[in-house]
Design an enzyme around this catalytic site. Structure first.
Site, PDB file in Angstrom:
ATOM      1  N   GLY A 135     -14.698   6.841 -45.674  1.00 22.73           N
ATOM      2  CA  GLY A 135     -15.415   7.850 -46.434  1.00 22.73           C
ATOM      3  C   GLY A 135     -16.909   7.764 -46.248  1.00 22.73           C
TER       4      GLY A 135
ATOM      5  CG  ASP B 123     -14.155  -4.867 -43.321  1.00 25.08           C
ATOM      6  OD1 ASP B 123     -14.384  -5.427 -42.231  1.00 25.08           O
ATOM      7  OD2 ASP B 123     -14.358  -3.656 -43.518  1.00 25.08           O
TER       8      ASP B 123
END
Length: 699
Positions: free
Chosen positions: A385, A520
């Site tokens: 996004g 991550d």
């Protein structure tokens, strides 16, 4: 390649890298006349043909030479044996032929040697024993013949020995037990025979063992000392006898292939044998029992009457327990119905406590706050996004007054791209991870929006703290249109960021009800506020561990769904390893090295066998200052006179930087059991920061 001839006048040239291009043609002879100061020569992943010029020995200061993944042919020239300082030689994935170069034994400083995937012939020379510093040896996928020389096993520094896919004969020498630090041993797809030596049990660091596709025979030895084993493939041999029971006690074992041997008897049922998808026993016709998913015949019973009696008794007990449970369930339903009928016919709906805490915000309000999600307010684009800067003042609703008092009027709005596969899952993961965590170094979620946009499509967004100084990626590696410059990050700022991230990880791993693995961690997910305090964000790939233990073997979450980012993802994830806190620790180590060297783990100089971890490790301790981000040194020495620069200030600064790089290397080791715990790393980094601040006060 002829254009390299123009560089012969660059007398101070130290590193030459033209890797990953489309360069064609042969290496010009003039490459042998490059600067004698040349230390690194990287030519990988091109379309270079021809042979290596014989005068390559003129580059006598060469330390790293990487030419993998080309089309080079001919013999490896003897001039390479004259490069006495050479530490990394990677000529893999080419078409070099003829005899294996015995003069390689002259390169006594070699740390990595990769000649895999060529057409080399002959036997492996015993002169390799001269390379006592050799840590990684890759000779697979050639045409090598003869026995494995015993002299190789005198190189006690070996961590990786890969000889797969050749035509080697004879046995695996018992001297293999000399390699206590061996982590990977692959001799698969050769013509080796005989029994596996029991001395292999002395290789205490062994994690990956590949013996498949040979003619080994006899019973497989007891290797119970190899507690760190991750993968074992002994398929397509002639092993016989029972499957060794010690295998089910190996705590980290994730893959086991015993197929196409002559094992017999009952398959164990504990440890890795509980996971039928992680093992293979096909082609062993005398095996029985084990997990039902293996579809093996039932093992014959010694006393069928006792077996039937036990079955009847068990069936009777199960029948009684089932009847009691059904009765309890029936009574519970009746009791629930009676109580419900006495209550108010229209009870108030139960509300999630989190939803009560969160302010409701609509798509229309977020659209106003971001000026229609205009590009002028776009502050970042991620995997799932885009992030916009939003002003709640623009909405003009008094309902947000208390909200504004608490968080301020400027927020960050993360809008999920639901057309992207996995975006919805990322949204849910981030909500779950952030809903109950509270830490000053974690990006805070203020509210969410799950609604319909102006086109009637699903819309999901997160409203987060706005970080005025962007992310760490923008500071370390600014783009052409960005105002930040990496030279503005001083040592104390970098140290503070590193300590903040360590605090956040330690909280996630050790202070939450269920440990959370971020999965991550990278510079673009480290956000910086007005005061340059670091906040870890983007929990779209986060995973909860099933138990409060950070060991990989304790977690049921598969890494196959983990994508992460190349360069920061722990190596065990690439081999199908399970998600664990050790994966975050590896990413933290790489992040540390990047912060203080200024180099990304995906920089073009890191190819073949050289990684950011290896680059930093090779520099310790004497050459640490050479790999440190030079802009950092400029900031630290600015304003100091020359005498100060070369005495106490430089000495103490170097001590701090060496300590930092040591922590980064310790956290990013390949083996999970060798990595530093995050709590220890946090304490170490705090101590280094205190030492630096102490230097500042004394001066």
């Amino acid at each position: 390649m002829s254009s390299l001839s123009y560089l012969t006048n660059c007398s101070f040239l130290q590193i030459l890298s033209v890797a990953k291009n489309r360069l064609t043609g042969a290496l010009p002879r003039s490459i042998t006349n490059l600067s004698t100061n040349l230390e690194g020569l990287y030519l990988s992943e091109n379309q270079i043909t021809g042979s290596i010029p014989t005068g390559i020995g003129n580059l006598f200061n060469l330390i790293y030479s990487g030419m993998p993944s080309n089309l080079m042919t001919g013999m490896i020239p003897e001039g390479i044996g004259m490069l006495s300082k050479l530490q990394v030689l990677d000529l893999s994935v080419n078409k070099f032929s003829k005899e294996f170069p015995s003069f390689i034994g002259n390169n006594t400083q070699l740390f990595v040697l990769s000649l895999a995937e060529n057409n080399l012939e002959g036997s492996i020379p015993s002169t390799l024993e001269n390379c006592q510093r050799l840590s990684q040896l890759y000779l697979g996928f050639n045409n090598l013949v003869g026995c494995i020389p015993k002299q190789i096993f005198s190189i006690t520094a070996l961590h990786v020995l890969n000889l797969e896919a050749n035509s080697l004969v004879g046995s695996l020498p018992m001297e293999v037990g000399n390699l206590n630090g061996l982590g990977i041993l692959s001799v698969s797809n050769n013509k080796l025979s005989g029994e596996i030596p029991k001395s292999l049990d002395n290789c205490l660091g062994l994690e990956n063992l590949f013996l498949n596709g040979n003619f080994f025979q006899g019973t497989f030895p007891r290797l119970s000392s190899l507690k760190g084993m991750l993968q074992m493939d002994i398929s397509r041999n002639n092993f016989s006898g029972r499957i060794p029971e010690y295998i089910e006690t190996l705590p980290y074992l994730q893959y086991l292939n015993l197929s196409y041997n002559d094992f017999e008897g009952q398959v164990p049922q504990e440890g890795i044998f509980k996971n039928a998808s992680a093992i293979s026993v096909i082609g062993n016709r005398k095996l029985c029992g084990g997990s039902p998913a293996l579809l093996l015949p039932t093992c014959p019973s010694q006393d069928s009457k006792k077996q039937r009696r036990r079955f009847s008794t068990g069936r009777m007990i199960a029948l009684i327990i089932g009847s009691v449970l059904c009765l309890i369930l029936l009574l519970s339903i009746v009791f629930y119905c009676v109580r419900k009928s006495k209550k108010h016919p229209h009870p108030h709906p139960v509300t999630d406590p989190l939803e009560e805490q969160l302010l409701k915000i609509s798509y229309g309000d977020l659209c106003k706050a971001t000026d229609g999600f205009s590009s002028a307010n776009l502050i970042g684009v991620g995997s799932y996004g885009s992030v916009y800067k939003g002003s709640l003042d623009l909405i003009g609703k008094t309902i947000y007054k208390g909200f504004l008092d608490r968080i301020g009027n400027i927020v960050a709005v993360k809008v999920l791209n639901l057309q992207r596969g996995g975006a919805s899952k990322s949204f849910i993961a981030e909500c779950k991870a952030l809903r109950n965590v509270r830490h000053r170094n974690l990006l805070k979620i203020h509210t969410i929006c799950s609604s319909i946009d102006s086109k009637g499509d699903d819309f999901k967004a997160l409203v987060l703290d706005y970080m005025a100084n962007g992310n760490l990626e923008q500071w370390l590696h600014p783009g052409s249109g960005e105002q930040h410059q990496s030279k503005n990050l001083s040592l104390i700022q970098r140290l503070n960021i590193a300590v903040d991230v360590a605090f956040a990880l330690n909280y996630l791993h050790n202070s939450c009800e269920k440990p959370i693995v971020h999965c991550d961690l990278k510079p673009s997910n480290i956000l910086l506020n007005d005061d340059m305090n670091a906040h870890v964000g983007d929990f779209g790939l986060a995973r909860f561990l099933s138990e409060g233990i950070s060991s990989c073997s304790q977690n049921h979450t598969s890494s196959r769904s983990i994508k992460g980012t190349i360069g920061y993802v722990a190596p065990e994830y690439g081999m199908g390893g399970e998600v664990s806190t050790f994966g975050d620790i590896y990413s933290y180590g790489i992040l540390l090295l990047e912060i203080f060297t200024g180099k990304k783990p995906t920089d073009e100089i890191f190819n073949g066998s050289l990684s950011l971890h290896q680059f930093a490790k090779l520099a310790l301790p004497e050459r640490a200052m050479e790999i440190v981000d030079q802009s950092l040194l400029l900031v630290e020495f600015e304003g100091l006179n020359e005498s100060q620069t070369h005495t106490n200030a430089r000495g103490r600064l170097e001590m701090c930087l060496v300590s930092i790089i040591n922590v980064g290397v310790a956290c990013s080791r390949i083996s999970i059991k060798d990595r530093m715990e995050i709590g220890d790393a946090m304490v170490e980094m705090q101590g280094i920061r205190d030492l630096y601040l102490g230097v500042g006060r004394n001066n």
